[in-house]
Design an enzyme around this catalytic site. Structure first.
Site, PDB file in Angstrom:
ATOM      1  N   ALA A 102     -39.453  14.287   5.369  1.00 23.97           N
ATOM      2  CA  ALA A 102     -38.458  13.459   4.654  1.00 23.97           C
ATOM      3  C   ALA A 102     -38.176  14.068   3.288  1.00 23.97           C
ATOM      4  O   ALA A 102     -39.095  14.489   2.584  1.00 23.97           O
ATOM      5  CB  ALA A 102     -38.990  12.034   4.489  1.00 23.97           C
ATOM      6  N   GLY A 103     -36.920  14.120   2.941  1.00 18.47           N
ATOM      7  CA  GLY A 103     -36.583  14.697   1.639  1.00 18.47           C
ATOM      8  C   GLY A 103     -35.158  14.364   1.248  1.00 18.47           C
ATOM      9  O   GLY A 103     -34.309  14.057   2.093  1.00 18.47           O
ATOM     10  N   TYR A 108     -35.731  18.838  -7.671  1.00 19.12           N
ATOM     11  CA  TYR A 108     -36.007  19.221  -6.276  1.00 19.12           C
ATOM     12  C   TYR A 108     -36.970  20.413  -6.207  1.00 19.12           C
ATOM     13  O   TYR A 108     -37.912  20.425  -5.419  1.00 19.12           O
ATOM     14  CB  TYR A 108     -34.671  19.547  -5.606  1.00 19.12           C
ATOM     15  CG  TYR A 108     -34.719  19.868  -4.130  1.00 19.12           C
ATOM     16  CD1 TYR A 108     -34.823  18.850  -3.177  1.00 19.12           C
ATOM     17  CD2 TYR A 108     -34.628  21.190  -3.677  1.00 19.12           C
ATOM     18  CE1 TYR A 108     -34.836  19.150  -1.821  1.00 19.12           C
ATOM     19  CE2 TYR A 108     -34.641  21.490  -2.331  1.00 19.12           C
ATOM     20  CZ  TYR A 108     -34.733  20.462  -1.404  1.00 19.12           C
ATOM     21  OH  TYR A 108     -34.743  20.763  -0.058  1.00 19.12           O
ATOM     22  N   GLY A 127     -29.486  23.656 -11.241  1.00 22.16           N
ATOM     23  CA  GLY A 127     -29.088  22.283 -10.881  1.00 22.16           C
ATOM     24  C   GLY A 127     -30.099  21.542 -10.036  1.00 22.16           C
ATOM     25  O   GLY A 127     -29.815  20.445  -9.554  1.00 22.16           O
TER      26      GLY A 127
HETATM   27  P1  NDP Z   1     -31.289  15.092   6.184  1.00 23.60           P
HETATM   28  O1  NDP Z   1     -30.593  14.481   4.999  1.00 23.60           O
HETATM   29  O2  NDP Z   1     -30.519  15.403   7.406  1.00 23.60           O
HETATM   30  O3  NDP Z   1     -32.543  14.198   6.602  1.00 23.60           O
HETATM   31  C1  NDP Z   1     -33.407  13.678   5.640  1.00 23.60           C
HETATM   32  C2  NDP Z   1     -34.326  12.699   6.312  1.00 23.60           C
HETATM   33  O4  NDP Z   1     -35.240  12.177   5.332  1.00 23.60           O
HETATM   34  C3  NDP Z   1     -33.607  11.499   6.906  1.00 23.60           C
HETATM   35  O5  NDP Z   1     -34.172  11.178   8.156  1.00 23.60           O
HETATM   36  C4  NDP Z   1     -33.886  10.383   5.905  1.00 23.60           C
HETATM   37  O6  NDP Z   1     -33.911   9.086   6.492  1.00 23.60           O
HETATM   38  C5  NDP Z   1     -35.260  10.768   5.438  1.00 23.60           C
HETATM   39  N1  NDP Z   1     -35.565  10.150   4.150  1.00 23.60           N
HETATM   40  C6  NDP Z   1     -34.917  10.305   2.980  1.00 23.60           C
HETATM   41  N2  NDP Z   1     -35.489   9.539   2.029  1.00 23.60           N
HETATM   42  C7  NDP Z   1     -36.530   8.900   2.619  1.00 23.60           C
HETATM   43  C8  NDP Z   1     -37.509   7.982   2.185  1.00 23.60           C
HETATM   44  N3  NDP Z   1     -37.572   7.541   0.909  1.00 23.60           N
HETATM   45  N4  NDP Z   1     -38.422   7.527   3.080  1.00 23.60           N
HETATM   46  C9  NDP Z   1     -38.392   7.950   4.347  1.00 23.60           C
HETATM   47  N5  NDP Z   1     -37.500   8.827   4.833  1.00 23.60           N
HETATM   48  C10 NDP Z   1     -36.572   9.283   3.970  1.00 23.60           C
HETATM   49  O7  NDP Z   1     -31.966  16.398   5.569  1.00 23.60           O
HETATM   50  P2  NDP Z   1     -32.532  17.715   6.281  1.00 23.60           P
HETATM   51  O8  NDP Z   1     -32.853  17.447   7.691  1.00 23.60           O
HETATM   52  O9  NDP Z   1     -31.638  18.822   5.928  1.00 23.60           O
HETATM   53  O10 NDP Z   1     -33.871  17.922   5.434  1.00 23.60           O
HETATM   54  C11 NDP Z   1     -35.163  17.745   5.970  1.00 23.60           C
HETATM   55  C12 NDP Z   1     -36.159  18.396   5.034  1.00 23.60           C
HETATM   56  O11 NDP Z   1     -35.862  19.788   4.940  1.00 23.60           O
HETATM   57  C13 NDP Z   1     -36.127  17.866   3.610  1.00 23.60           C
HETATM   58  O12 NDP Z   1     -37.430  17.785   3.094  1.00 23.60           O
HETATM   59  C14 NDP Z   1     -35.329  18.916   2.865  1.00 23.60           C
HETATM   60  O13 NDP Z   1     -35.632  18.937   1.491  1.00 23.60           O
HETATM   61  C15 NDP Z   1     -35.782  20.162   3.586  1.00 23.60           C
HETATM   62  N6  NDP Z   1     -34.878  21.294   3.445  1.00 23.60           N
HETATM   63  C16 NDP Z   1     -33.602  21.236   3.915  1.00 23.60           C
HETATM   64  C17 NDP Z   1     -32.765  22.329   3.767  1.00 23.60           C
HETATM   65  C18 NDP Z   1     -31.367  22.340   4.272  1.00 23.60           C
HETATM   66  O14 NDP Z   1     -30.660  23.314   3.984  1.00 23.60           O
HETATM   67  N7  NDP Z   1     -30.903  21.354   5.016  1.00 23.60           N
HETATM   68  C19 NDP Z   1     -33.220  23.545   3.086  1.00 23.60           C
HETATM   69  C20 NDP Z   1     -34.590  23.502   2.661  1.00 23.60           C
HETATM   70  C21 NDP Z   1     -35.373  22.403   2.827  1.00 23.60           C
HETATM   71  P3  NDP Z   1     -32.663   8.067   6.277  1.00 23.60           P
HETATM   72  O15 NDP Z   1     -31.428   8.893   6.433  1.00 23.60           O
HETATM   73  O16 NDP Z   1     -32.876   7.053   7.320  1.00 23.60           O
HETATM   74  O17 NDP Z   1     -32.836   7.582   4.878  1.00 23.60           O
END
Ligand code: NDP
Length: 239
Positions: free
Chosen positions: A82-83, A146, A142
């Site tokens: 989650a992020g 993160y 920016g």
């Molecule tokens: P998405 O935005 O597609 O998914 C993020 C997920 O995290 C969602 O399922 C969301 O749930 C969940 N989430 C967010 N906040 C919370 C919270 N407080 N509690 C529980 N769940 C939470 O992002 P990605 O799939 O792209 O990212 C997944 C991971 O990969 C993250 O950690 C991100 O930082 C990392 N990452 C992504 C990159 C990219 O280019 N996409 C690059 C490098 C790292 P809901 O929507 O239901 O809130």
């Protein structure tokens, strides 16, 4: 059967991780923050349980892990995925956006891992896989909030690796580069084109590129790997 929890398991990368672990024969539970529609799509596609759990809240993490423990069994694989990002140059970065990003991307790992750690130690087996980011390694304009959180993920994981080693627990990081998921939706098309130009393999990563690495680290093939950071970035940063 191996039992996995994937936080953010209904998002872009998380869904692919759930799909891959399911194919690998795991029992998988996907946690999500609040997007009910994404959770429904995940259940429809994969037929797995989705549980709402804000990873910034210790009590919620305890509740869902207990629920999985009682209904499925002890969790042997935790994917802390989650992020969120809330980008702004540092001189404009709001206190709330600092706190929210640290709480989700870093405190969330403490809150979740703490729930499974004792049971992994007792059983002498566990896999913790934490999702960091290319930007946690190299920094990014920016993204002070993160990148601080994502660099913290790496230090946290190395300590876990040392503490878990004699108890059969490995802890590793997967650090994705730019992956084609909703998280990139905030970027302008011209920014995305510029980023893609900087990736030596000439494309954004796919969620499946990341999921296969998580799968490897969760598998027996990675038994002797711990405290490691696996970069999945198409050569964009050779950290
Ligand atoms: P998405 O935005 O597609 O998914 C993020 C997920 O995290 C969602 O399922 C969301 O749930 C969940 N989430 C967010 N906040 C919370 C919270 N407080 N509690 C529980 N769940 C939470 O992002 P990605 O799939 O792209 O990212 C997944 C991971 O990969 C993250 O950690 C991100 O930082 C990392 N990452 C992504 C990159 C990219 O280019 N996409 C690059 C490098 C790292 P809901 O929507 O239901 O809130």
């Amino acid at each position: 059967m191996r039992t996995a929890i994937v936080t953010g398991g209904t998002g872009g990368i998380g869904l692919a991780v759930c799909r891959q672990l399911l194919a690998d024969g795991f029992h998988v539970t996907a946690l999500f923050g609040g997007d009910q529609e994404a959770a429904r799509r995940c259940r429809d596609e994969l037929g797995i349980t989705t549980l709402q759990c804000d990873v910034t809240k210790m009590a919620e993490c305890a509740r869902v892990v207990e629920q999985v423990h009682l209904t499925v069994g002890p969790v042997d694989t935790l994917v802390n995925n989650a992020g969120i990002c809330r980008d702004a140059p540092f001189h404009k970065l709001l206190e709330g956006d600092w706190e929210k990003v640290i709480a989700t991307n870093l405190d969330g790992l403490f809150n979740m891992t703490r729930q499974v750690w004792d049971s992994m130690r007792e059983r002498g087996f566990g896999r913790v896989i934490n999702i960091s980011s290319i930007n946690g390694l190299k920094g990014q304009f920016g993204q002070a909030n993160y990148t601080a959180a994502k660099a913290g993920v790496i230090g946290f994981t190395k300590s876990l690796a040392l503490e878990g080693a004699r108890k059969g627990i490995t802890a590793n990081v997967v650090a994705p580069g730019y992956i084609d998921t909703p998280m990139l939706a905030a970027l302008k098309p011209e920014t995305l084109a510029m980023i893609t130009d900087q990736i030596p393999v000439g494309r954004l990563g796919s969620p499946e590129d990341v999921a296969r690495c998580v799968s490897f680290l969760a598998s027996q093939n990675a038994d002797f790997i711990t405290g490691e950071t696996l970069n999945v970035n198409g050569g964009q940063y050779l950290g």
